[in-house]
Motif scaffolding. Sequence first.
Motif, PDB file in Angstrom:
ATOM      1  N   ALA A 189      37.326 111.691 107.977  1.00 52.77           N
ATOM      2  CA  ALA A 189      37.004 113.447 107.968  1.00 52.77           C
ATOM      3  C   ALA A 189      36.543 113.837 109.508  1.00 52.77           C
ATOM      4  O   ALA A 189      36.731 114.790 110.169  1.00 52.77           O
ATOM      5  N   LEU A 190      35.419 112.861 109.884  1.00 50.13           N
ATOM      6  CA  LEU A 190      34.451 113.274 110.875  1.00 50.13           C
ATOM      7  C   LEU A 190      35.094 112.984 112.235  1.00 50.13           C
ATOM      8  O   LEU A 190      34.961 113.803 113.176  1.00 50.13           O
ATOM      9  N   LYS A 191      36.048 112.118 112.488  1.00 49.25           N
ATOM     10  CA  LYS A 191      36.626 111.554 113.382  1.00 49.25           C
ATOM     11  C   LYS A 191      37.488 112.625 114.189  1.00 49.25           C
ATOM     12  O   LYS A 191      37.551 112.767 115.401  1.00 49.25           O
ATOM     13  N   ASN A 192      37.930 113.499 113.302  1.00 45.15           N
ATOM     14  CA  ASN A 192      38.736 114.677 113.753  1.00 45.15           C
ATOM     15  C   ASN A 192      38.082 115.560 114.650  1.00 45.15           C
ATOM     16  O   ASN A 192      38.489 116.139 115.575  1.00 45.15           O
ATOM     17  N   VAL A 193      36.806 115.944 114.063  1.00 42.42           N
ATOM     18  CA  VAL A 193      36.074 116.790 114.870  1.00 42.42           C
ATOM     19  C   VAL A 193      35.658 116.143 116.228  1.00 42.42           C
ATOM     20  O   VAL A 193      35.620 116.623 117.245  1.00 42.42           O
ATOM     21  N   TYR A 194      35.300 114.757 116.234  1.00 40.86           N
ATOM     22  CA  TYR A 194      34.864 114.146 117.521  1.00 40.86           C
ATOM     23  C   TYR A 194      35.957 114.093 118.352  1.00 40.86           C
ATOM     24  O   TYR A 194      35.825 114.078 119.781  1.00 40.86           O
ATOM     25  N   ALA A 195      37.249 113.976 118.040  1.00 41.64           N
ATOM     26  CA  ALA A 195      38.495 114.000 118.719  1.00 41.64           C
ATOM     27  C   ALA A 195      38.790 115.150 119.451  1.00 41.64           C
ATOM     28  O   ALA A 195      39.067 115.089 120.552  1.00 41.64           O
ATOM     29  N   ILE A 196      38.378 116.480 118.679  1.00 45.83           N
ATOM     30  CA  ILE A 196      38.546 117.610 119.444  1.00 45.83           C
ATOM     31  C   ILE A 196      37.750 117.777 120.658  1.00 45.83           C
ATOM     32  O   ILE A 196      37.982 118.021 121.773  1.00 45.83           O
ATOM     33  N   ILE A 197      36.461 117.175 120.207  1.00 47.85           N
ATOM     34  CA  ILE A 197      35.216 117.311 121.259  1.00 47.85           C
ATOM     35  C   ILE A 197      35.552 116.433 122.649  1.00 47.85           C
ATOM     36  O   ILE A 197      35.565 116.897 123.657  1.00 47.85           O
ATOM     37  N   GLU A 208      33.552 110.022 133.467  1.00 45.93           N
ATOM     38  CA  GLU A 208      33.450 109.041 132.129  1.00 45.93           C
ATOM     39  C   GLU A 208      31.988 108.820 131.574  1.00 45.93           C
ATOM     40  O   GLU A 208      31.717 108.695 130.506  1.00 45.93           O
ATOM     41  N   ASN A 209      31.079 109.310 132.390  1.00 46.31           N
ATOM     42  CA  ASN A 209      29.650 109.201 131.793  1.00 46.31           C
ATOM     43  C   ASN A 209      29.500 110.381 130.769  1.00 46.31           C
ATOM     44  O   ASN A 209      29.252 109.994 129.470  1.00 46.31           O
ATOM     45  N   THR A 210      29.914 111.495 130.877  1.00 48.44           N
ATOM     46  CA  THR A 210      30.043 112.418 129.735  1.00 48.44           C
ATOM     47  C   THR A 210      30.896 112.210 128.684  1.00 48.44           C
ATOM     48  O   THR A 210      30.248 112.378 127.418  1.00 48.44           O
ATOM     49  N   LYS A 211      31.791 111.784 128.882  1.00 53.20           N
ATOM     50  CA  LYS A 211      32.730 111.308 127.505  1.00 53.20           C
ATOM     51  C   LYS A 211      32.152 110.223 126.843  1.00 53.20           C
ATOM     52  O   LYS A 211      32.154 110.041 125.674  1.00 53.20           O
ATOM     53  N   SER A 212      31.663 109.313 127.512  1.00 55.41           N
ATOM     54  CA  SER A 212      31.212 108.198 126.841  1.00 55.41           C
ATOM     55  C   SER A 212      29.743 108.470 126.034  1.00 55.41           C
ATOM     56  O   SER A 212      29.581 108.122 124.994  1.00 55.41           O
ATOM     57  N   MET A 213      28.985 109.403 126.773  1.00 50.94           N
ATOM     58  CA  MET A 213      27.900 110.067 125.836  1.00 50.94           C
ATOM     59  C   MET A 213      28.337 110.673 124.631  1.00 50.94           C
ATOM     60  O   MET A 213      27.580 110.394 123.814  1.00 50.94           O
ATOM     61  N   LEU A 214      29.469 111.484 124.850  1.00 50.72           N
ATOM     62  CA  LEU A 214      29.860 112.214 123.294  1.00 50.72           C
ATOM     63  C   LEU A 214      30.200 111.555 122.600  1.00 50.72           C
ATOM     64  O   LEU A 214      29.943 111.538 121.361  1.00 50.72           O
ATOM     65  N   ILE A 215      30.820 110.366 122.942  1.00 52.24           N
ATOM     66  CA  ILE A 215      31.608 109.435 121.842  1.00 52.24           C
ATOM     67  C   ILE A 215      30.363 108.486 121.272  1.00 52.24           C
ATOM     68  O   ILE A 215      30.363 108.425 120.214  1.00 52.24           O
TER      69      ILE A 215
END
Length: 230
Positions: A189-197, A208-215
């Motif tokens: 369920a949650l990975k869909n939210v994180y995929a949108i982010i 890449e720093n920002t994307k890595s931080m978000l993940i």
Amino acid sequence: MTEQRPIAVLGGGSFGTAVANLLAENGHQVRLWMRDPEQAEAIRVNRENPRYLKGIKILPGVMPVTDLLATLETCDLCFVALPSSALRSVLAPHAERLSGKMLVSLTKGIEAHTFKLMSEILEEIAPQARIGVLSGPNLAREIAEHALTATVVASEDENLCQQVQAALHGRTFRVYASADRFGVELGGALKNVYAIIAGMAVALGMGENTKSMLITRALAEMTRFAVNQG
């Protein structure tokens, strides 16, 4: 010799249709339940679900049906592929018929007003049912086109996991078992939210720093959810 009972797939969307075809490929008779009689008739006549899985031929072992009560009376193993917003309203009126059934949720989502997972809703509606979830990095069209795919069936009921593995496991579809129902369901369920982010970060041209931080923070948050749910 005891005649094998058919297996139900509740929900005629893309994922429900793909799972129904997998079951039929493995030699099972399948009742694919949907609410729309016109959609059911189109599948029956054309052997294709043009609304959700265009171009994929539906096997003869899949029978599209619209009578939910008859389907529940006929089948002991039911895969629930209903939209998260409709799952409760569709199944609650048939709670008595669900007692003792094996109910395996294919639906990724969390109920908005209760924050309950789909398997928790199934437990609430049918406390005497045997509950499991099926989740993984699974796109319906790729499953239907026989791309190599792995998924997880999760339940505290080991026998249920074994029966789902036996029903679905095939040449291109591998089914692994877990006892961590909430962990598997929350991840789905949650990975869909994180995929949108993550997609927003890419669209905005972030580094890449920002994307890595978000993940990384998403994984940490997902872990906290799972720990909280036990």
